[in-house]
Design an enzyme around this catalytic site. Structure first.
Site: not given
Length: 614
Positions: A20, A22-25, A42, A140
């Site tokens: 998957g 996301g915005g940062m990784g 990650k 987060d």
């Protein structure tokens, strides 16, 4: 940045499949070629316009924060194995968990049953309590960062939470990093995000899980942030007994939110135990009212927790278990026909009216009857037991005798040349009581706090005293089926009868004292104004306690549940701590006279000062 299938990271971690992004990784399933195991990797995606100095600072900080998170060792926190640099960017290597995110579960099902949400929430809170205790804040927390795998609930991304905040500052764009629906108001305002911010995020996450939508939303980012900063969430329609704890977690003032340990307890309080044997004829007690200190929060009204934790409150929940060993079926010993209320011995003596504190013991013989078992979550049991058995010495020292100002006439020295009571070469503390007895119910709390300073309990089971006694349904524990180990002493406990009366009003027998124990009881509790009272406690044949301690009565705990009592024990100013911890200090003092004031962590100067007053 060179990444893709088959790439080797850090010389040992081969990227196998993309999981998957996301915005940062981006998260990959990888394989550790050195240890031959699957891992999660990650890949931190750095903004392309960072300067070389900013990139270097970010890599260094990410490595440091990842290693800090790697100190966490808890089943509810994903394990971080390594942080490596590859092509100028940080990569975080973690435990690979075959499961799905809470976000995916919510997306598929719309909303989850509140019983399941309570279990999930308690496990998340317990993991946060572990992290906060070592100075690690998530920052987060959201459904995407909660993984569900079998009975495990696992928090991810501890290692990059602070890093994302750092990236926001380095880019200087003013962009909010994170998911605003789950960010605490103080985070959105640019203030420090401490442990209380995680608690807000937990509340928002659980609200989303039980309602199927976040507590705050809007057509634009401005509308969303305005709602989150200035309004209360819409009252949840499906939260039921979780409504109150959600309100406290989502209060705007971070000082008023419960900490992680308290939240874990609240999420399972009074939903974790209910007798399942023959129900008493009387109506169950009213749900307890939360302490005033918990009333702050959003304006929607708290919903009382139903019952005492009926097993039906957790349909299909993965962690609903039966606590304690099953008890054999059979008859009851004759002579146990107690009336619905316990018999209080009120004796008129020359000096005036003397009330013999405690409950009159009745002799009985015969096989044991079936006794109702409690049900609850493993999380509830583990968390509450930990709170009760780890009351800090500084708290106990601050309480001192508490509301138990004197014990004269209750804890009495044994006169004459009595033979010391010993077992396995160590002094023995002998307890005789009954599960139905509300006075025994209160005394067990103090005994557990005190004895835990010398050793370790296993197998403590939460129960309530009889629902038909007075006071009724005191939240407590049973020593039946438990084990205690200590290098300083032994502890022998007998719970003679259960807590659920049959149709005749008799309580079934579950344990029988030995002949030697019966002789001990008859010697010290067989005559006089308190004859036959319980609890009966013999401290190594040096001191004997009959009945409850003055200033420590069932009324001190009436109307509270296990969570409320447990959380109060570490606040020396609370009335509950003044009663329970005060009584525990007297118990500790009596035990310290048997152990030559060892260990010093238990037999503190404050405790030793009480020894002279026994």
């Amino acid at each position: 940045m060179a990444s893709g299938l088959g790439v080797l990271i850090g010389g040992r971690f081969r990227l196998v499949a993309s999981i998957g992004q996301g915005g940062m990784g981006r998260v990959w399933r990888g394989h550790d070629e050195f240890l031959d195991r699957d891992v999660a990797v990650k890949e931190v995606l750095l903004p392309p316009h960072l300067s070389e100095a900013e990139r270097s600072e970010l890599v260094e900080r990410t490595t440091r924060e990842g290693r800090s998170a790697g100190r966490l060792n808890h089943p509810g926190v994903v394990t971080i194995y390594d942080v490596v640099e590859h092509d100028g960017a940080p990569w975080i290597v973690m435990e690979y968990i075959a499961g799905r995110s809470l976000a995916a579960e919510i997306a598929e099902r719309g909303r989850l049953p509140r019983q399941q949400v309570a279990v999930i929430g308690a496990k998340i809170a317990d993991a946060l309590a572990h992290a906060h205790a070592v100075g690690v804040v998530h920052r987060d927390l959201k459904p995407d960062n909660v993984l569900l795998s079998g009975n495990r609930v696992i928090l991810t991304d501890f290692g990059i939470a602070r890093m994302t905040d750092t990236t926001s500052r380095l880019t200087g764009t003013g962009t909010v990093v994170g998911t605003p629906q789950y960010m605490a108001p103080e985070q959105l305002e640019g203030r420090t995000a401490g442990p209380a911010a995680d608690m807000w995020s937990l509340g928002a996450t659980l609200y989303t899980a039980v309602e199927g939508q976040p507590p705050f939303d809007g057509p634009s980012m401005t509308a969303l942030m305005t709602a989150l900063l200035t309004r209360d969430p819409q009252p949840p329609a499906h939260a039921g007994p979780l409504t109150a704890v959600l309100a406290r977690l989502l209060t705007k003032n971070p000082m008023l939110r419960p900490d992680a340990s308290a939240a874990a307890l609240e999420l399972t309080q009074d939903m974790a135990y209910q007798p399942t044997a023959a129900a008493p004829s009387a109506a169950p007690p009213a749900p307890p009212v939360p302490p005033a200190a918990h009333n702050a929060g959003p304006a929607y009204p708290p919903t009382p927790y139903p019952g005492n934790g009926r097993s039906s409150d957790f349909p299909g929940a993965p962690d609903v278990i039966t606590m304690g060993p099953p008890r054999a079926a059979g008859g009851r010993r004759p002579g146990l026909a107690l009336a619905a209320g316990s018999i209080i011995a009120v004796i008129v003596v020359v000096a005036g009216l003397f009330v013999a504190r405690g409950i009159i013991r009745h002799s009985h013989t015969g096989p044991a009857a079936g006794v109702g078992q409690g049900t609850g979550t493993a999380v509830f049991k583990d968390i509450v037991v930990r709170e009760v058995t780890t009351v800090p010495a500084r708290t106990l020292n601050a309480v001192g005798p508490g509301s138990v100002l004197a014990v004269s006439g209750t804890i009495n020295g044994v006169s004459g040349a009595a033979t010391p009571l010993r077992k396995d070469g160590k002094p023995d503390v002998f307890y005789d009581g009954a599960e139905y007895c509300p006075y025994c119910a209160t005394e067990r709390w103090a005994m557990i706090v005190a004895l835990s300073r010398f050793g370790t309990f296993r197998g403590l089971t939460p129960i309530r005293s009889s629902a038909t006694d007075t006071p009724a349904s005191i939240a407590t524990w049973t020593f039946h089926g438990s084990k205690y180990t200590s290098r300083y002493l032994t502890f022998t406990a007998v719970e003679e009868t259960g807590n659920v009366a049959d149709s005749s009003g008799a309580y079934p027998a579950i344990e029988v004292p030995t002949a030697a124990e019966k002789a001990l009881i008859a010697k010290y509790d067989g005559s006089g104004p308190t004859a036959g009272s319980i609890p009966f406690i013999d401290y190594g044949n040096k001191y004997v306690q009959v009945g409850d301690l003055p200033g420590f009565l069932p009324a001190n705990l009436e109307g509270q549940n296990w969570a409320q009592i447990a959380t109060s024990l570490k606040n020396p100013a609370s009335p509950t701590a003044q009663a329970v911890d005060g009584a525990a200090n007297w118990t500790t003092a009596a035990i310290c006279t048997l152990t030559n004031n060892q260990p010093s962590t238990a037999c503190t100067p404050a405790v030793i000062a009480l020894e002279a007053r026994l």
